[in-house]
Design an enzyme around this catalytic site. Structure first.
Site, PDB file in Angstrom:
ATOM      1  N   ASP A  46       4.844  -1.274  -4.165  1.00 40.81           N
ATOM      2  CA  ASP A  46       4.471  -2.572  -4.740  1.00 40.81           C
ATOM      3  C   ASP A  46       4.716  -3.740  -3.780  1.00 40.81           C
ATOM      4  OD1 ASP A  46       3.968  -1.181  -7.184  1.00 40.81           O
ATOM      5  OD2 ASP A  46       6.115  -1.267  -7.608  1.00 40.81           O
ATOM      6  N   LYS A  51       0.499  -3.858  -0.562  1.00 42.74           N
ATOM      7  CA  LYS A  51      -0.301  -3.109   0.424  1.00 42.74           C
ATOM      8  C   LYS A  51      -1.791  -3.249   0.156  1.00 42.74           C
ATOM      9  CE  LYS A  51       1.769   0.733  -0.552  1.00 42.74           C
ATOM     10  NZ  LYS A  51       2.831   0.239  -1.426  1.00 42.74           N
ATOM     11  N   GLY A  74      -0.810   1.716  -7.680  1.00 42.42           N
ATOM     12  CA  GLY A  74      -1.564   0.609  -8.251  1.00 42.42           C
ATOM     13  C   GLY A  74      -1.685  -0.485  -7.219  1.00 42.42           C
ATOM     14  N   GLN A 126       2.661   3.912  -2.630  1.00 40.54           N
ATOM     15  CA  GLN A 126       4.124   3.895  -2.861  1.00 40.54           C
ATOM     16  C   GLN A 126       4.846   3.296  -1.638  1.00 40.54           C
ATOM     17  OE1 GLN A 126       2.550   7.217  -3.712  1.00 40.54           O
ATOM     18  NE2 GLN A 126       2.091   6.255  -5.638  1.00 40.54           N
TER      19      GLN A 126
HETATM   20  P1  IMP Z   1       5.678   9.644  -9.928  1.00 41.73           P
HETATM   21  O1  IMP Z   1       5.086   9.279  -8.620  1.00 41.73           O
HETATM   22  O2  IMP Z   1       4.829   9.296 -11.104  1.00 41.73           O
HETATM   23  O3  IMP Z   1       6.158  11.075  -9.969  1.00 41.73           O
HETATM   24  O4  IMP Z   1       7.000   8.748 -10.116  1.00 41.73           O
HETATM   25  C1  IMP Z   1       8.144   8.929  -9.280  1.00 41.73           C
HETATM   26  C2  IMP Z   1       8.777   7.583  -8.946  1.00 41.73           C
HETATM   27  O5  IMP Z   1       7.893   6.857  -8.107  1.00 41.73           O
HETATM   28  C3  IMP Z   1       9.034   6.691 -10.152  1.00 41.73           C
HETATM   29  O6  IMP Z   1      10.209   5.931  -9.915  1.00 41.73           O
HETATM   30  C4  IMP Z   1       7.829   5.775 -10.177  1.00 41.73           C
HETATM   31  O7  IMP Z   1       8.089   4.584 -10.851  1.00 41.73           O
HETATM   32  C5  IMP Z   1       7.632   5.566  -8.685  1.00 41.73           C
HETATM   33  N1  IMP Z   1       6.255   5.192  -8.312  1.00 41.73           N
HETATM   34  C6  IMP Z   1       5.171   5.972  -8.262  1.00 41.73           C
HETATM   35  N2  IMP Z   1       4.106   5.288  -7.836  1.00 41.73           N
HETATM   36  C7  IMP Z   1       4.527   4.035  -7.582  1.00 41.73           C
HETATM   37  C8  IMP Z   1       3.883   2.868  -7.062  1.00 41.73           C
HETATM   38  O8  IMP Z   1       2.698   2.839  -6.729  1.00 41.73           O
HETATM   39  N3  IMP Z   1       4.687   1.765  -6.940  1.00 41.73           N
HETATM   40  C9  IMP Z   1       5.997   1.778  -7.241  1.00 41.73           C
HETATM   41  N4  IMP Z   1       6.634   2.843  -7.710  1.00 41.73           N
HETATM   42  C10 IMP Z   1       5.909   3.979  -7.882  1.00 41.73           C
END
Ligand code: IMP
Length: 425
Positions: free
Chosen positions: A13, A16, A40, A223
């Site tokens: 976040d 990017k 996102g 991420q």
């Molecule tokens: P997952 O990727 O859904 O398995 O989530 C694993 C961790 O990564 C969690 O803490 C999510 O909130 C975080 N996460 C996944 N995608 C994003 C992103 O695009 N931005 C911020 N945190 C993310």
């Protein structure tokens, strides 16, 4: 530009989407190499706002080839929805390609993600529940179904049968969940297969040919460094490799073909999900940053945890990804805060540590050591670096010193034209 990777240098976040969109202007090809629709990316163009999850931000430039690489896990339903939404808004997707080696997300992945989180109770990881982790688990267990499998009816039918039997049995035993109908899922996914078929290609060939033809290739990380499976705050991480090294595997590119690595860094720190966060603010300043910076998850809508800039984290990201420069975003959010802070190191058990620790148990006990700076007023109208307020320039210079890399770009607002380039990439 030649080839360049953009990575998030904190917990994701960082902005990017905006930086990729800005740099995409000079790129010929934009490539996503990991993650899925857990990402996102918000991009504002004129008065329009786009929220992208799976499709590279380069799609907003009609002449760019956009690639979803083999390292991505693809939810066909989410992909097709995103395509439809973009097309409905007049954004063409004809230049979009999906790797035939990308793994496919199925409803059982999402269900396992959701029910596993529920079972963990207060020890949950805070995942996005998009099935990302379970899909990567199947990949490493070597039972995953890839896009190339999905496109071959008989191969897919057999693989789905085997997978669904195993998943239904697991869901029943672990969670007393009844499971899914094979026929229904087969029919649904065969229909998806036909819709995604025109987009599918051997994308590592496209990327290689582009680099060999001296085209500009931009690899867009999703991420961030601290969500990396190896280098993040394990187990509070995602299941892929957002760091620059992830490009080699996730797009099929040799390291010597990647020219530059740019880290995107927010002027403060945020994270969603669980896990230790040394500079987290629990006071009204944290609340002010959250509201002013619209710090709510693009995918889940969850409020993001907010804190001061942490130079230990960004220095770590510089080292792990070999960052050749950083782009600092959301400086406008910090405007009107009288004094701002930078964490320059941690104190742990009476010792000062400057390298980010592996153990989250250690991280939870790390006390930030701060330096304080005078704040600044609104900067979103400023177009030149040396016209930025002196206090902000001091803040930025200290970030450069502490993180050991130069700032190549600063962003002072969400729009494309609220970007100041200090040094060409
Ligand atoms: P997952 O990727 O859904 O398995 O989530 C694993 C961790 O990564 C969690 O803490 C999510 O909130 C975080 N996460 C996944 N995608 C994003 C992103 O695009 N931005 C911020 N945190 C993310």
């Amino acid at each position: 530009m030649s080839s360049m990777v953009i990575v998030g240098a904190q917990w994701g976040d960082e902005g990017k989407g905006k930086i990729t969109d800005f740099l995409a202007e000079k790129a010929d090809v934009v490539v996503r190499y990991q993650g899925g629709n857990n990402a996102g990316h918000t991009v504002e163009v004129g008065n329009e706002q786009y929220k992208l999850q799976l499709i590279p931000s380069g799609i907003l430039h009609s002449d760019k080839l956009c690639i979803i690489g083999n390292g991505v896990v693809l939810d066909p339903e989410a992909f097709l929805n995103e395509v439809r939404n973009l097309e409905n808004r007049g954004v063409a997707t004809a230049n979009l390609k999906i790797s035939d080696r990308a793994h496919v997300i199925f409803p059982y992945h999402k269900k396992i993600d959701e029910l596993s989180e529920l079972k963990r109770g207060s020890n949950d990881l805070g995942t996005t529940k998009k099935g990302i982790g379970p899909a990567y688990m199947d990949k490493t267990e070597r039972v995953g179904i890839r896009v190339c499998d999905l496109l071959k009816k008989d191969v897919f039918a057999a693989k789905l049968k085997e997978n669904l039997e195993a998943k239904n049995s697991y869901l029943k035993k672990m969670f007393e969940f009844e499971g899914y109908s094979y026929e229904e899922m087969l029919e649904k996914y065969l229909a998806y297969a036909e819709q995604i078929r025109p987009y599918v290609d051997d994308t590592s060939v496209l990327v290689y040919n582009a680099i060999k033809a001296d085209k500009n290739v931009l690899f867009e990380g999703a991420q961030g460094t601290l969500l990396d499976l190896d280098f993040g705050t394990y187990p509070y991480v995602t299941s892929s490799h957002p760091v620059a090294g992830g490009v080699c595997i996730g797009a099929g590119v040799g390291p010597a073909l990647i020219g530059k690595a740019v880290g995107v860094v927010k002027a403060y720190t945020t994270r969603v999900g669980k896990g230790p966060f040394p500079t987290e603010l629990f006071d009204e300043t944290g609340e002010y940053i959250r509201k002013k910076g619209f710090e709510f998850g693009t995918v889940t809508g969850r409020p993001r945890r907010c804190g001061w800039f942490d130079a230990v984290i960004v220095r770590y990201a510089v080292r792990i990804s070999g960052l050749t420069g950083i782009a600092v975003t959301k400086l406008d959010t910090l405007a009107d805060i009288p004094r701002v802070k930078i964490c320059v190191g941690y104190k742990l058990n009476g010792e000062i540590i400057k390298d980010f620790p592996a153990s989250i148990e250690d991280l939870a006990f790390c006390e930030p050591i701060y330096e304080e700076f005078e704040g600044w007023e609104d900067v979103s109208h400023i177009k030149e670096y040396n016209k930025l307020p002196t206090n902000m320039l001091r803040y930025l210079e200290r970030i450069e010193e502490l993180c050991g890399t130069k700032i190549s770009l600063v962003s002072v607002g969400p729009k494309r034209d609220e970007t100041i380039v200090i040094e060409e990439f």
